[in-house]
Design a protein around this motif. Structure first.
Motif, mmCIF file in Angstrom:
data_model
loop_
_atom_site.group_PDB
_atom_site.id
_atom_site.type_symbol
_atom_site.label_atom_id
_atom_site.label_comp_id
_atom_site.label_asym_id
_atom_site.label_seq_id
_atom_site.Cartn_x
_atom_site.Cartn_y
_atom_site.Cartn_z
ATOM 1 N N ARG A 163 20.393 7.116 10.615
ATOM 2 C CA ARG A 163 21.030 8.054 9.692
ATOM 3 C C ARG A 163 20.578 7.861 8.246
ATOM 4 N NH1 ARG A 163 25.156 5.249 7.278
ATOM 5 N NH2 ARG A 163 25.834 3.393 8.376
ATOM 6 N N PHE A 164 19.520 7.106 8.026
ATOM 7 C CA PHE A 164 18.978 6.907 6.686
ATOM 8 C C PHE A 164 18.001 8.039 6.403
ATOM 9 C CE2 PHE A 164 16.342 4.728 3.474
ATOM 10 C CZ PHE A 164 17.330 4.234 2.648
ATOM 11 N N LEU A 165 18.267 8.834 5.391
ATOM 12 C CA LEU A 165 17.492 10.056 5.161
ATOM 13 C C LEU A 165 16.030 9.818 4.801
ATOM 14 C CD1 LEU A 165 20.101 12.230 3.240
ATOM 15 C CD2 LEU A 165 19.477 12.310 5.657
ATOM 16 N N ASP A 166 15.702 8.662 4.244
ATOM 17 C CA ASP A 166 14.327 8.408 3.824
ATOM 18 C C ASP A 166 13.452 7.814 4.924
ATOM 19 O OD1 ASP A 166 14.842 9.400 1.320
ATOM 20 O OD2 ASP A 166 15.286 7.440 0.447
ATOM 21 N N SER A 188 0.844 -1.189 0.000
ATOM 22 C CA SER A 188 0.000 0.000 0.000
ATOM 23 C C SER A 188 0.881 1.240 0.000
ATOM 24 C CB SER A 188 -0.893 0.014 1.241
ATOM 25 O OG SER A 188 -1.780 -1.082 1.205
ATOM 26 N N HIS A 189 0.298 2.371 -0.319
ATOM 27 C CA HIS A 189 1.075 3.606 -0.341
ATOM 28 C C HIS A 189 1.297 4.156 1.065
ATOM 29 C CE1 HIS A 189 -3.005 5.191 -0.147
ATOM 30 N NE2 HIS A 189 -2.484 6.317 0.296
ATOM 31 N N ALA A 190 0.555 3.675 2.048
ATOM 32 C CA ALA A 190 0.728 4.132 3.423
ATOM 33 C C ALA A 190 0.229 3.063 4.389
ATOM 34 C CB ALA A 190 -0.052 5.422 3.652
ATOM 35 N N TYR A 191 0.810 3.057 5.571
ATOM 36 C CA TYR A 191 0.386 2.152 6.642
ATOM 37 C C TYR A 191 0.209 2.966 7.909
ATOM 38 C CZ TYR A 191 1.597 -1.758 3.659
ATOM 39 O OH TYR A 191 1.638 -2.642 2.630
ATOM 40 N N LEU A 192 -0.851 2.679 8.650
ATOM 41 C CA LEU A 192 -1.127 3.367 9.901
ATOM 42 C C LEU A 192 -1.085 2.329 11.017
ATOM 43 C CD1 LEU A 192 -2.015 5.926 11.431
ATOM 44 C CD2 LEU A 192 -4.382 5.266 10.958
ATOM 45 N N PHE A 193 -0.133 2.481 11.918
ATOM 46 C CA PHE A 193 0.007 1.570 13.043
ATOM 47 C C PHE A 193 -0.640 2.214 14.256
ATOM 48 C CE2 PHE A 193 3.407 0.518 10.152
ATOM 49 C CZ PHE A 193 3.407 -0.871 10.161
ATOM 50 N N THR A 194 -1.635 1.540 14.843
ATOM 51 C CA THR A 194 -2.324 2.080 16.011
ATOM 52 C C THR A 194 -2.350 1.029 17.114
ATOM 53 O OG1 THR A 194 -4.507 1.312 15.315
ATOM 54 C CG2 THR A 194 -3.835 3.505 14.577
ATOM 55 N N GLY A 195 -2.568 1.485 18.321
ATOM 56 C CA GLY A 195 -2.652 0.570 19.450
ATOM 57 C C GLY A 195 -2.131 1.237 20.705
ATOM 58 N N THR A 196 -2.247 0.527 21.797
ATOM 59 C CA THR A 196 -1.793 1.059 23.077
ATOM 60 C C THR A 196 -0.275 0.998 23.177
ATOM 61 O OG1 THR A 196 -2.065 -1.115 24.085
ATOM 62 C CG2 THR A 196 -3.926 0.395 24.251
ATOM 63 N N ARG A 197 0.254 1.638 24.202
ATOM 64 C CA ARG A 197 1.710 1.660 24.407
ATOM 65 C C ARG A 197 2.251 0.244 24.549
ATOM 66 N NH1 ARG A 197 3.590 5.476 29.051
ATOM 67 N NH2 ARG A 197 5.551 4.822 28.131
ATOM 68 N N GLY A 198 3.402 0.021 23.931
ATOM 69 C CA GLY A 198 4.090 -1.251 24.117
ATOM 70 C C GLY A 198 3.633 -2.392 23.233
ATOM 71 N N THR A 199 2.823 -2.104 22.231
ATOM 72 C CA THR A 199 2.337 -3.188 21.373
ATOM 73 C C THR A 199 3.218 -3.425 20.159
ATOM 74 O OG1 THR A 199 0.844 -1.647 20.249
ATOM 75 C CG2 THR A 199 -0.078 -2.939 22.065
ATOM 76 N N GLY A 200 4.244 -2.603 19.965
ATOM 77 C CA GLY A 200 5.190 -2.839 18.879
ATOM 78 C C GLY A 200 4.953 -2.040 17.619
ATOM 79 N N LYS A 201 4.237 -0.943 17.720
ATOM 80 C CA LYS A 201 3.947 -0.131 16.536
ATOM 81 C C LYS A 201 5.220 0.402 15.893
ATOM 82 C CE LYS A 201 1.475 2.628 18.994
ATOM 83 N NZ LYS A 201 1.477 1.967 20.307
ATOM 84 N N THR A 202 6.049 1.056 16.681
ATOM 85 C CA THR A 202 7.282 1.639 16.152
ATOM 86 C C THR A 202 8.235 0.556 15.682
ATOM 87 O OG1 THR A 202 7.036 3.537 17.606
ATOM 88 C CG2 THR A 202 9.225 3.165 16.684
ATOM 89 N N THR A 203 8.361 -0.493 16.468
ATOM 90 C CA THR A 203 9.245 -1.603 16.100
ATOM 91 C C THR A 203 8.834 -2.204 14.767
ATOM 92 O OG1 THR A 203 9.738 -2.125 18.400
ATOM 93 C CG2 THR A 203 10.026 -3.895 16.796
ATOM 94 N N THR A 204 7.557 -2.485 14.596
ATOM 95 C CA THR A 204 7.068 -3.086 13.355
ATOM 96 C C THR A 204 7.247 -2.130 12.185
ATOM 97 O OG1 THR A 204 5.447 -4.314 14.665
ATOM 98 C CG2 THR A 204 5.091 -4.234 12.293
ATOM 99 N N ALA A 205 7.000 -0.855 12.404
ATOM 100 C CA ALA A 205 7.180 0.128 11.333
ATOM 101 C C ALA A 205 8.642 0.227 10.912
ATOM 102 C CB ALA A 205 6.665 1.496 11.789
ATOM 103 N N ARG A 206 9.560 0.168 11.876
ATOM 104 C CA ARG A 206 10.987 0.220 11.542
ATOM 105 C C ARG A 206 11.424 -1.026 10.775
ATOM 106 N NH1 ARG A 206 13.907 4.243 13.654
ATOM 107 N NH2 ARG A 206 15.852 3.100 13.504
ATOM 108 N N ILE A 207 10.917 -2.183 11.174
ATOM 109 C CA ILE A 207 11.253 -3.415 10.454
ATOM 110 C C ILE A 207 10.705 -3.349 9.035
ATOM 111 C CG2 ILE A 207 10.899 -5.913 10.361
ATOM 112 C CD1 ILE A 207 10.844 -5.858 13.461
ATOM 113 N N LEU A 208 9.487 -2.842 8.876
ATOM 114 C CA LEU A 208 8.898 -2.695 7.544
ATOM 115 C C LEU A 208 9.739 -1.742 6.695
ATOM 116 C CD1 LEU A 208 6.614 -3.182 5.497
ATOM 117 C CD2 LEU A 208 5.375 -1.284 6.581
ATOM 118 N N ALA A 209 10.160 -0.631 7.282
ATOM 119 C CA ALA A 209 10.995 0.330 6.549
ATOM 120 C C ALA A 209 12.303 -0.317 6.107
ATOM 121 C CB ALA A 209 11.275 1.553 7.418
ATOM 122 N N LYS A 210 12.907 -1.096 6.993
ATOM 123 C CA LYS A 210 14.155 -1.780 6.630
ATOM 124 C C LYS A 210 13.914 -2.804 5.526
ATOM 125 C CE LYS A 210 15.788 -2.986 10.729
ATOM 126 N NZ LYS A 210 16.717 -3.562 11.711
#
Length: 114
Positions: free
Chosen positions: A86-89, A36-58
């Motif tokens: 340090r990855f600009l994108d 998809s052109h965008a993904y929205l990660f939602t949920g309570t604290r500690g559910t892995g939103k940022t972690t999953t988004a970073r893995i997807l970006a990598k």
């Protein structure tokens, strides 16, 4: 000093715990080229939103060719740059902590990065 949650953050989809339905959906999208052109990660604290988004970006920016076929490889220059911030994108923006008017203006300015 690096915080514990950053130091021990999962680095691959296989190491994410408790979100198998999300991981499986993202892995299938990547392998089948149906992103998809965008993904929205939602949920309570500690559910892995940022972690999953970073893995997807990598995984999306990975240029490596891992022997086991799993993305991200974690070894290529893009994977290392994203991990080190340090990855600009790839820009991590925390809107939950930055919710004041000046914070939002700063986030909007950062989004306009070419």
């Amino acid at each position: 000093m690096e915080s514990l949650y950053r130091k021990y953050r999962p680095l691959t989809f296989d190491s994410v715990v408790g979100q198998q339905h999300i991981v499986s959906t993202l892995e299938h999208a990547i392998t089948e080229g149906r992103l998809s052109h965008a993904y929205l990660f939602t949920g309570t604290r500690g559910t892995g939103k940022t972690t999953t988004a970073r893995i997807l970006a990598k995984a999306l920016n990975c240029t490596g060719n891992p022997a086991d076929g799993q993305l991200p490889c974690g070894e290529c220059e893009n994977c290392k740059a994203i991990k080190e911030g340090r990855f600009l994108d790839v820009i991590e923006m925390d809107a939950a902590s930055n919710n004041g008017v000046d914070d939002i203006r700063d986030l909007i300015d950062r989004v306009n990065y070419p």
